[in-house]
Design a protein around this motif. Structure first.
Motif, PDB file in Angstrom:
ATOM      1  N   GLU A 195       3.197 -34.815 -20.080  1.00  0.00           N
ATOM      2  CA  GLU A 195       2.827 -33.849 -19.860  1.00  0.00           C
ATOM      3  C   GLU A 195       1.347 -34.182 -19.741  1.00  0.00           C
ATOM      4  O   GLU A 195       0.448 -34.401 -19.590  1.00  0.00           O
ATOM      5  CB  GLU A 195       2.970 -32.917 -22.361  1.00  0.00           C
ATOM      6  N   THR A 196       1.140 -32.480 -18.646  1.00  0.00           N
ATOM      7  CA  THR A 196      -0.690 -32.624 -18.530  1.00  0.00           C
ATOM      8  C   THR A 196      -0.669 -31.284 -18.150  1.00  0.00           C
ATOM      9  O   THR A 196      -0.034 -30.046 -18.167  1.00  0.00           O
ATOM     10  CB  THR A 196      -0.276 -33.211 -16.473  1.00  0.00           C
ATOM     11  N   SER A 197      -2.031 -30.854 -18.309  1.00  0.00           N
ATOM     12  CA  SER A 197      -2.491 -29.834 -18.772  1.00  0.00           C
ATOM     13  C   SER A 197      -3.196 -29.096 -17.331  1.00  0.00           C
ATOM     14  O   SER A 197      -4.284 -29.757 -16.955  1.00  0.00           O
ATOM     15  CB  SER A 197      -3.700 -29.249 -19.629  1.00  0.00           C
ATOM     16  N   TYR A 198      -3.385 -27.832 -16.547  1.00  0.00           N
ATOM     17  CA  TYR A 198      -3.841 -27.776 -15.413  1.00  0.00           C
ATOM     18  C   TYR A 198      -5.210 -26.615 -15.404  1.00  0.00           C
ATOM     19  O   TYR A 198      -4.175 -25.674 -15.689  1.00  0.00           O
ATOM     20  CB  TYR A 198      -2.596 -28.049 -13.620  1.00  0.00           C
ATOM     21  N   THR A 199      -5.856 -26.749 -14.684  1.00  0.00           N
ATOM     22  CA  THR A 199      -6.642 -24.968 -14.597  1.00  0.00           C
ATOM     23  C   THR A 199      -6.939 -25.319 -13.622  1.00  0.00           C
ATOM     24  O   THR A 199      -7.170 -25.899 -12.739  1.00  0.00           O
ATOM     25  CB  THR A 199      -8.635 -25.133 -15.863  1.00  0.00           C
ATOM     26  N   ILE A 200      -6.584 -23.513 -13.208  1.00  0.00           N
ATOM     27  CA  ILE A 200      -6.785 -23.201 -11.801  1.00  0.00           C
ATOM     28  C   ILE A 200      -7.638 -21.871 -11.838  1.00  0.00           C
ATOM     29  O   ILE A 200      -7.725 -21.350 -12.172  1.00  0.00           O
ATOM     30  CB  ILE A 200      -5.150 -21.608 -11.855  1.00  0.00           C
ATOM     31  N   VAL A 201      -8.258 -22.678 -10.418  1.00  0.00           N
ATOM     32  CA  VAL A 201     -10.440 -22.476 -10.728  1.00  0.00           C
ATOM     33  C   VAL A 201     -10.196 -22.110  -9.463  1.00  0.00           C
ATOM     34  O   VAL A 201      -9.481 -22.523  -7.891  1.00  0.00           O
ATOM     35  CB  VAL A 201     -10.958 -23.330 -11.005  1.00  0.00           C
ATOM     36  N   GLY A 202     -11.790 -22.412  -8.758  1.00  0.00           N
ATOM     37  CA  GLY A 202     -12.121 -21.421  -7.525  1.00  0.00           C
ATOM     38  C   GLY A 202     -11.939 -22.450  -6.451  1.00  0.00           C
ATOM     39  O   GLY A 202     -11.772 -23.868  -7.015  1.00  0.00           O
ATOM     40  N   GLU A 203     -11.958 -22.568  -5.593  1.00  0.00           N
ATOM     41  CA  GLU A 203     -12.235 -23.752  -4.349  1.00  0.00           C
ATOM     42  C   GLU A 203     -13.308 -24.602  -4.805  1.00  0.00           C
ATOM     43  O   GLU A 203     -13.966 -25.641  -4.794  1.00  0.00           O
ATOM     44  CB  GLU A 203     -12.382 -23.774  -3.417  1.00  0.00           C
ATOM     45  N   ASP A 204     -14.909 -23.933  -4.993  1.00  0.00           N
ATOM     46  CA  ASP A 204     -15.659 -25.071  -5.332  1.00  0.00           C
ATOM     47  C   ASP A 204     -15.709 -25.402  -6.910  1.00  0.00           C
ATOM     48  O   ASP A 204     -16.763 -26.276  -7.354  1.00  0.00           O
ATOM     49  CB  ASP A 204     -17.259 -23.866  -5.580  1.00  0.00           C
TER      50      ASP A 204
END
Length: 166
Positions: free
Chosen positions: A109-118
């Motif tokens: 299991e892994t969690s990722y957060t989708i964010v802006g490029e910077d």
């Protein structure tokens, strides 16, 4: 010696460094990402003021040129920033700003957060919205299995949870 690293004719002013390239992707930012950009601009302004105040003692004006170039970049990113607030009523599918928990084929299991490029930092599992992983996850719902194209081949990920900060 490269002309970019020499001083101009008056012997005191460094040549302006070329601007850093700006991404062609829309500059979506989370509230945290926008705050980070503003803080970086403040840091650079302070650094420039410090370097200018100590200029008589500086044998090398390159650090000032770098700080000025970096500030131009951050100001351009702030000017083009498109703030994406977390939704008040989460949509039930993955979208910008979501933290997504997935399980891979090896039951990891892994969690990722989708964010802006910077704001992206893969080591912290903050992934840019246009990355292959984020594109694979976009619009997925809990229980969906998505295919993540990697150089070593496709990886199947099952979406276990979706949440939004806010």
């Amino acid at each position: 010696m490269n002309k970019a690293f020499t001083k101009e004719e008056d012997g005191t002013t460094p040549q302006r460094l070329p601007d850093l390239p700006i991404s062609e992707h829309p500059n979506h930012v989370t509230p945290r990402g926008l705050a980070q950009l503003k803080a970086r601009a403040d840091e650079l302004e302070s650094e420039i003021a410090r370097l200018r105040a100590n200029r008589d003692y500086m044998a090398d004006s390159y650090p000032l040129a770098v700080a000025e170039r970096d500030l131009r970049y951050v100001e351009a990113r702030l000017a083009s920033a498109i703030l994406v607030e977390p939704p008040e009523d989460p949509p039930g599918h993955v979208s910008f700003g979501a933290t997504v928990t997935v399980v891979d084929e090896d039951d990891i299991e892994t969690s990722y957060t989708i964010v802006g490029e910077d704001e992206s930092d893969p080591g912290q599992r903050l992934i840019a919205a246009f990355s292959p992983l984020a594109r694979a996850l976009m619009e997925a719902r809990v229980g969906d299995v998505v295919e993540w194209p990697r150089p070593s081949g496709l990886v199947e990920l099952e979406v276990l949870a979706i949440s939004f900060e806010g």
